[in-house]
Design a protein around this motif. Structure first.
Motif, short mmCIF file in Angstrom:
data_model
loop_
_atom_site.label_atom_id
_atom_site.label_comp_id
_atom_site.label_asym_id
_atom_site.label_seq_id
_atom_site.Cartn_x
_atom_site.Cartn_y
_atom_site.Cartn_z
N LEU A 55 -2.31 -31.68 13.04
CA LEU A 55 -2.09 -30.23 13.10
C LEU A 55 -1.45 -29.68 11.83
O LEU A 55 -1.78 -28.58 11.39
N HIS A 56 -0.55 -30.43 11.24
CA HIS A 56 0.30 -29.88 10.19
C HIS A 56 -0.03 -30.35 8.78
O HIS A 56 0.70 -30.06 7.83
N THR A 57 -1.13 -31.08 8.62
CA THR A 57 -1.57 -31.46 7.27
C THR A 57 -2.28 -30.28 6.62
O THR A 57 -3.20 -29.70 7.21
N PRO A 58 -1.90 -29.91 5.39
CA PRO A 58 -2.58 -28.79 4.71
C PRO A 58 -4.03 -29.14 4.38
O PRO A 58 -4.38 -30.31 4.20
N SER A 59 -4.87 -28.10 4.32
CA SER A 59 -6.25 -28.28 3.87
C SER A 59 -6.70 -27.02 3.15
O SER A 59 -6.28 -25.92 3.48
N SER A 60 -7.56 -27.20 2.15
CA SER A 60 -8.03 -26.06 1.37
C SER A 60 -8.84 -25.11 2.23
O SER A 60 -9.64 -25.54 3.08
N PHE A 61 -8.60 -23.80 2.07
CA PHE A 61 -9.28 -22.77 2.85
C PHE A 61 -9.08 -22.97 4.36
O PHE A 61 -9.88 -22.51 5.17
N ASN A 62 -8.03 -23.72 4.70
CA ASN A 62 -7.75 -24.05 6.11
C ASN A 62 -8.97 -24.67 6.78
O ASN A 62 -9.27 -24.41 7.95
N ALA A 63 -9.66 -25.54 6.04
CA ALA A 63 -10.91 -26.13 6.54
C ALA A 63 -10.67 -27.07 7.73
O ALA A 63 -11.52 -27.19 8.61
N GLN A 64 -9.53 -27.76 7.72
CA GLN A 64 -9.17 -28.67 8.82
C GLN A 64 -10.28 -29.70 9.09
O GLN A 64 -10.75 -29.86 10.22
N SER A 65 -10.70 -30.39 8.05
CA SER A 65 -11.79 -31.36 8.16
C SER A 65 -11.32 -32.77 8.49
O SER A 65 -12.16 -33.67 8.65
#
Length: 206
Positions: free
Chosen positions: A44-54
């Motif tokens: 849940l709390h790991t950052p991702s570019s453009f909030n892609a959540q891949s």
């Protein structure tokens, strides 16, 4: 009552605890539900570019963990020369002797969707997905260490990708990135050696 203010030193103190531990055992001192909680929170709390959540994760405990290292052993047995096999077999036995494995994946369907949505950055999204995956790996590795376990990070992909997807019936778009082996510590890490910071950090503007 005034809340205690946290500083960056707390983060760095936690970071120091994260070490590579190879000699592990099956005596994990935390419950499966706690491990699941850690994995879910990190996801849940790991950052991702453009909030892609891949980012995707698969947790293997007990017999499922053993199964992973048996299939990895069989895969390597077919390609490692016989005269070099014993050292490889010993490593496989060492990993199997741990309590569990967290497998990390990138969801390629998400990456492709982001590429289509933002074509100007198409060539960057696979890189950014790997960066996000690495942050999740670091977070969980550190979290397990703080819970009293040891861990080491392995990369037997892409050799085992097809069998992993088949055995655990994973979506076709999930691409394996790394395997975090964890368990009780049978030994501690040795002293860590650091290269000079003068060769690694440049500072301007002060």
């Amino acid at each position: 009552m005034t809340a205690t203010k946290l500083t960056a030193d707390v983060l760095f103190q936690m970071a120091k605890t994260r070490r590579t531990i190879y000699k592990l055992n099956k005596d994990a001192n935390i419950s499966a539900s706690r491990i699941r909680e850690l994995v879910e929170k990190a996801t849940l709390h790991t950052p991702s570019s453009f909030n892609a959540q891949s980012n995707r994760a698969v947790v293997l405990l007990g017999a499922e963990h053993d199964k992973l290292w048996e299939l990895t052993t069989n895969t390597l047995k077919a390609i490692v020369p016989e005269e070099k096999w014993q050292s490889t077999a010993d490593r496989m036995a060492m990993f199997k002797g741990a309590a569990g494995t967290i497998m990390f994946f990138n969801d390629e369907n998400v990456v492709h969707d982001m590429q289509a949505k933002f074509p100007s950055y198409a060539d960057r999204f696979p890189i950014w997905a790997n960066q996000s995956n690495a942050m999740q790996q670091w977070m969980l590795w550190t979290a397990l260490e703080l819970e009293g376990l040891g861990a080491n990070l392995q990369h037997y992909n892409p050799l085992i990708d097809e069998e992993v997807a088949k055995i655990w019936d994973l979506p076709a778009g999930w691409k394996l990135n790394a395997q975090l082996v964890f368990g009780g510590k049978s030994a501690e890490a040795g002293e860590k050696q650091f290269k000079p910071l003068d060769d690694r950090v440049k500072f301007f503007g002060a």
